[in-house]
Motif scaffolding. Structure first.
Motif, PDB file in Angstrom:
ATOM      1  N   GLU A  21      77.654  97.091 -50.987  1.00 21.01           N
ATOM      2  CA  GLU A  21      76.335  96.963 -51.613  1.00 21.01           C
ATOM      3  C   GLU A  21      76.327  95.818 -52.629  1.00 21.01           C
ATOM      4  O   GLU A  21      75.383  95.035 -52.688  1.00 21.01           O
ATOM      5  CB  GLU A  21      75.925  98.287 -52.278  1.00 21.01           C
ATOM      6  N   ALA A  22      77.386  95.718 -53.415  1.00 21.05           N
ATOM      7  CA  ALA A  22      77.484  94.620 -54.392  1.00 21.05           C
ATOM      8  C   ALA A  22      77.488  93.271 -53.676  1.00 21.05           C
ATOM      9  O   ALA A  22      76.825  92.325 -54.116  1.00 21.05           O
ATOM     10  CB  ALA A  22      78.750  94.782 -55.233  1.00 21.05           C
ATOM     11  N   LYS A  28      78.071  86.015 -53.349  1.00 23.65           N
ATOM     12  CA  LYS A  28      79.010  85.120 -54.039  1.00 23.65           C
ATOM     13  C   LYS A  28      79.799  85.835 -55.133  1.00 23.65           C
ATOM     14  O   LYS A  28      80.442  85.194 -55.956  1.00 23.65           O
ATOM     15  CB  LYS A  28      78.264  83.921 -54.612  1.00 23.65           C
ATOM     16  N   ASP A  29      79.771  87.155 -55.134  1.00 23.04           N
ATOM     17  CA  ASP A  29      80.510  87.945 -56.127  1.00 23.04           C
ATOM     18  C   ASP A  29      81.972  88.020 -55.698  1.00 23.04           C
ATOM     19  O   ASP A  29      82.382  88.912 -54.954  1.00 23.04           O
ATOM     20  CB  ASP A  29      79.900  89.338 -56.252  1.00 23.04           C
ATOM     21  N   LYS A  55      87.396  84.953 -48.110  1.00 20.83           N
ATOM     22  CA  LYS A  55      86.074  84.729 -48.711  1.00 20.83           C
ATOM     23  C   LYS A  55      86.210  84.389 -50.190  1.00 20.83           C
ATOM     24  O   LYS A  55      85.513  83.499 -50.694  1.00 20.83           O
ATOM     25  CB  LYS A  55      85.195  85.974 -48.520  1.00 20.83           C
ATOM     26  N   VAL A  56      87.131  85.054 -50.878  1.00 18.68           N
ATOM     27  CA  VAL A  56      87.371  84.741 -52.295  1.00 18.68           C
ATOM     28  C   VAL A  56      87.808  83.291 -52.437  1.00 18.68           C
ATOM     29  O   VAL A  56      87.287  82.558 -53.285  1.00 18.68           O
ATOM     30  CB  VAL A  56      88.423  85.693 -52.910  1.00 18.68           C
ATOM     31  N   LYS A  57      88.744  82.861 -51.606  1.00 15.79           N
ATOM     32  CA  LYS A  57      89.213  81.470 -51.663  1.00 15.79           C
ATOM     33  C   LYS A  57      88.080  80.501 -51.387  1.00 15.79           C
ATOM     34  O   LYS A  57      87.959  79.476 -52.056  1.00 15.79           O
ATOM     35  CB  LYS A  57      90.346  81.254 -50.655  1.00 15.79           C
ATOM     36  N   LYS A  61      86.594  77.722 -53.985  1.00 19.39           N
ATOM     37  CA  LYS A  61      86.546  76.304 -53.614  1.00 19.39           C
ATOM     38  C   LYS A  61      85.126  75.761 -53.798  1.00 19.39           C
ATOM     39  O   LYS A  61      84.938  74.668 -54.323  1.00 19.39           O
ATOM     40  CB  LYS A  61      87.019  76.122 -52.164  1.00 19.39           C
ATOM     41  N   GLU A  62      84.126  76.554 -53.389  1.00 17.72           N
ATOM     42  CA  GLU A  62      82.725  76.151 -53.571  1.00 17.72           C
ATOM     43  C   GLU A  62      82.424  75.944 -55.047  1.00 17.72           C
ATOM     44  O   GLU A  62      81.774  74.961 -55.428  1.00 17.72           O
ATOM     45  CB  GLU A  62      81.774  77.203 -53.004  1.00 17.72           C
ATOM     46  N   ALA A  63      82.873  76.860 -55.894  1.00 21.11           N
ATOM     47  CA  ALA A  63      82.623  76.753 -57.336  1.00 21.11           C
ATOM     48  C   ALA A  63      83.316  75.524 -57.909  1.00 21.11           C
ATOM     49  O   ALA A  63      82.748  74.815 -58.747  1.00 21.11           O
ATOM     50  CB  ALA A  63      83.103  78.012 -58.053  1.00 21.11           C
TER      51      ALA A  63
END
Length: 87
Positions: A21-22, A28-29, A55-57, A61-63
């Motif tokens: 749900e989050a 992007k969390d 997905k975290v990586k 990388k996007e940030a």
């Protein structure tokens, strides 16, 4: 936070539902992705966990790329205005 608390209480199904749900609310969390991955890893669901960690990586990388772009734009604006670059 709720998902993490549920995971600590070993209410794993509820915790995964909470993480999902989050993530639905904010894809992007990276914390939700990481915590879901950790829980899945603990449950032996390694392939799903690795997808979460990937997905975290990706998000980090996007940030990082976004920060670099903003930093470059900032210095270009200062340069065009004759600003100093001393730190």
């Amino acid at each position: 936070m709720k998902g993490f608390s549920l995971a600590l209480l070993e209410k794993d199904k509820d915790a995964i539902t909470c993480y999902d749900e989050a993530i639905r609310i904010n894809p992007k969390d990276s914390f939700a992705w990481r915590d879901k991955g950790n829980l899945l890893k603990r449950l032996g669901r390694d392939e799903e966990a690795e997808e979460c960690f990937a997905k975290v990586k990706e998000l980090h990388k996007e940030a990082e790329l976004e920060y670099e772009r903003e930093e470059k734009e900032y210095y270009e604006r200062r340069k065009s205005r004759g600003g100093s670059f001393r730190i």
